[in-house]
Design a protein around this motif. Sequence first.
Motif, PDB file in Angstrom:
ATOM      1  N   GLU A 139     -30.829   1.911  21.652  1.00  0.00           N
ATOM      2  CA  GLU A 139     -31.439   3.524  21.712  1.00  0.00           C
ATOM      3  C   GLU A 139     -31.225   3.891  23.278  1.00  0.00           C
ATOM      4  O   GLU A 139     -31.532   2.998  24.222  1.00  0.00           O
ATOM      5  N   ASP A 140     -30.632   5.057  23.588  1.00  0.00           N
ATOM      6  CA  ASP A 140     -30.529   5.311  25.083  1.00  0.00           C
ATOM      7  C   ASP A 140     -31.735   6.200  25.621  1.00  0.00           C
ATOM      8  O   ASP A 140     -31.886   6.131  26.591  1.00  0.00           O
ATOM      9  N   ASP A 160     -29.672   4.073  16.954  1.00  0.00           N
ATOM     10  CA  ASP A 160     -29.492   5.549  17.386  1.00  0.00           C
ATOM     11  C   ASP A 160     -27.936   6.136  17.275  1.00  0.00           C
ATOM     12  O   ASP A 160     -27.306   5.078  17.652  1.00  0.00           O
ATOM     13  N   GLN A 163     -26.657   8.890  18.300  1.00  0.00           N
ATOM     14  CA  GLN A 163     -26.543   9.752  19.420  1.00  0.00           C
ATOM     15  C   GLN A 163     -26.387   8.977  20.522  1.00  0.00           C
ATOM     16  O   GLN A 163     -27.549   8.874  21.071  1.00  0.00           O
ATOM     17  N   LEU A 164     -25.277   8.211  20.886  1.00  0.00           N
ATOM     18  CA  LEU A 164     -25.509   7.311  22.165  1.00  0.00           C
ATOM     19  C   LEU A 164     -24.341   8.037  23.198  1.00  0.00           C
ATOM     20  O   LEU A 164     -23.329   8.408  22.680  1.00  0.00           O
TER      21      LEU A 164
HETATM   22 MN    MN Z   1     -29.796   8.769  21.683  1.00  0.00          MN
END
Ligand code: MN
Length: 133
Positions: free
Chosen positions: A14-15, A58, A60-61
């Motif tokens: 997770e970013d 996640d 969306q990285l």
């Molecule tokens: Mn993300």
Amino acid sequence: MKYNFQGIHILIVEDDLLSVKFLEAILEDSGAKIFIARKGEEAMNIVTNEKVDIVLMDIQLPGMDGNELTRKIKSYDKSIPVLAQTAHALEEDKKKSMEAGCDDYVTKPIDIELITHKIDELIFQFKKRDKKE
Ligand code: MN
């Protein structure tokens, strides 16, 4: 926390720092050992060097996205379950993640009951699958 994940190693990819803190808080009392990766390269480093029982991914990285990273993890070890998390609730996005090899899927904002149930389910399912093989 009604689940006991003692001895279970969970990798959070997770970013977003707030999302990391949120997941850590949910899992704090479960007994699980938590690894955190903020991007794909870090995640692969952990997967190849540690025992990982489940990945919370996640989608969306930055850089390598969660679908691409899932493909890499699964080609390294297909027995590691991957639970995708995304802000997109679209069927098409869900399909993309499942095609990439994710085993299940939750949408953000994360429902605590749902994600802990799915983690428990995936760990249990994969343990059973291991025994059969
Ligand atoms: Mn993300």
